[in-house]
Design an enzyme around this catalytic site. Sequence first.
Site, PDB file in Angstrom:
ATOM      1  N   GLU A 223       0.986  -1.365  -0.445  1.00  0.00           N
ATOM      2  CA  GLU A 223       0.086   0.117   0.073  1.00  0.00           C
ATOM      3  C   GLU A 223       0.677   1.422   0.509  1.00  0.00           C
ATOM      4  O   GLU A 223       0.871   1.765   1.121  1.00  0.00           O
ATOM      5  CB  GLU A 223      -1.600  -0.247   1.005  1.00  0.00           C
ATOM      6  CG  GLU A 223      -1.904  -1.153   1.312  1.00  0.00           C
ATOM      7  CD  GLU A 223      -3.186  -0.647   1.941  1.00  0.00           C
ATOM      8  OE1 GLU A 223      -4.072  -1.294   1.854  1.00  0.00           O
ATOM      9  OE2 GLU A 223      -2.998  -0.181   3.466  1.00  0.00           O
TER      10      GLU A 223
ATOM     11  N   GLU B  23      -5.742  -7.129  -1.417  1.00  0.00           N
ATOM     12  CA  GLU B  23      -6.753  -7.072  -0.402  1.00  0.00           C
ATOM     13  C   GLU B  23      -8.464  -6.858  -0.758  1.00  0.00           C
ATOM     14  O   GLU B  23      -8.847  -6.934  -1.370  1.00  0.00           O
ATOM     15  CB  GLU B  23      -6.003  -6.281   0.834  1.00  0.00           C
ATOM     16  CG  GLU B  23      -4.318  -6.098   1.284  1.00  0.00           C
ATOM     17  CD  GLU B  23      -3.882  -5.451   2.091  1.00  0.00           C
ATOM     18  OE1 GLU B  23      -5.135  -5.188   2.932  1.00  0.00           O
ATOM     19  OE2 GLU B  23      -2.768  -4.570   2.754  1.00  0.00           O
TER      20      GLU B  23
END
Length: 490
Positions: A287, A390
């Site tokens: 991320e 995710e």
Amino acid sequence: MFIPFEARSLSDWNIYSSSSQETASILFDGQTSVEYLNIEKKSAYRFVVSQTIKQLEPGYYTLTAIIKNGGGQPKCYIYADAASGEMRLTSLPVSSEWLEVIVRGIEVREGECTIGLYAEANGGNWCSIHSFELVRSDRPYELLKGGDISELPRIEENGGIYRDRHEPKDGLEILKAYGHNIVRIRLYNDPGNPDFWPSNQLDERGYQNEERTLALAKRAKEQGFQIQFSFHYSDYWTNGLAQHKPHAWEGLAFDELKEALYQYTRDFMERLVKQGTAPEYVSLGNEIQGGMCYPDGSVDNWPQLAELLKAGCRAVKEISEQSKIVIHLDGATEDEKYEQFFGSCERYGVPYDIIGPSYYPFWTQASVQQLVDFCNKLVHRFDKDILLMETGYNWNAATGNGIRGQLENNGPEPYESTPEGQRDFLYSLMNGIKQVEQGRCLGVLYWDPVMIYVPGVGWQKDAPNVVDNTTLFDFDGNALPAMLAYKYNN
């Protein structure tokens, strides 16, 4: 090649089962089979409704259907069987409105393909299929479906037990049996070192360090899984807010930092390859919408961030050229964020293969359909494949400790925080992934599917587990109904 169904065989498939009827009702002009699953009560039924299409040219095909589905069936999917390999399946999402469902990657070799509906239904369940289309696509498709298993050894070593139908089993074996074909494994540089912060916030036994990560990769590869490998470039887990450099890299000049990242990546890739676990996919950071290795690699200094990404990519490709590079950001559906980041990758010549968004209905406040639209825009803009890195969905409103978990709610998706609601969300998501144009969304990795409730085990020292109500196993370690979304989608 477009194959429409002739009018005489384009009857709607209206499937309704009722515990008050002697027989289930089906309207279909094709091959039909109905049987009771519960003979005494006559309350559960198995339906197999199919039709064979002939004189097809060899190649790959895509099947679409327009459906409604009341839900509640233990199993309910459309399928395509060309007798040339794996039968292709897509579970029917729950929908009171007409919805398109898609099956990709149907390989026809001998000129025939049987399409059909399979359902195991309880009394009162129903679904309707309005029409089918079978279209030549000439594009193979493999749906990647799995999740992050990095916490598996820690859960096991602290007493956690995984079960399928209440029978204790190896957690990886359960995932494999339900159709998972890829695992995500994350690596920290020096986790659990008591002499450095934030490393000292993690277990001193060094879970997710180099040796343990190598062992887990070998264990997964021996089970036949593909591997998505995530370098965090930190002693601690990272995201947009936390991108702490490893303590060993603190104080380095930027050129030294870039060399350290390159050498670390290259050395560990060599170890993975040497033991026979070359990863199919490698993400540089986790991320990284704000950058990595703060402050040097922040997006506030894009030229330096680009140099770090280039160094990581070069290290991976030098050792394992076939490994595909993933760049992972949060906030799927945030168009401007992705335009700015990947536009900067273009501007600074950052090489990569795959865009990896995180998609949680709660964090993004976006529906599956909004996700599909977003992915299509990414494909058109950047011409890259997409892998959802995710996702997560509550199967219970509270964790095993009785507190609110990581997800306050499930966002705009209509499914409740129940085991069945989690399953129905994944049915919808799997179908949405296949809806992305040209099959350019490769699949999805579930976040921490195995981090089940174990007293005293949390996301860091003295912190509770905040994801055990989003796992794919319940608080006692039993496989949840959501596993069926993996089993009946490919």
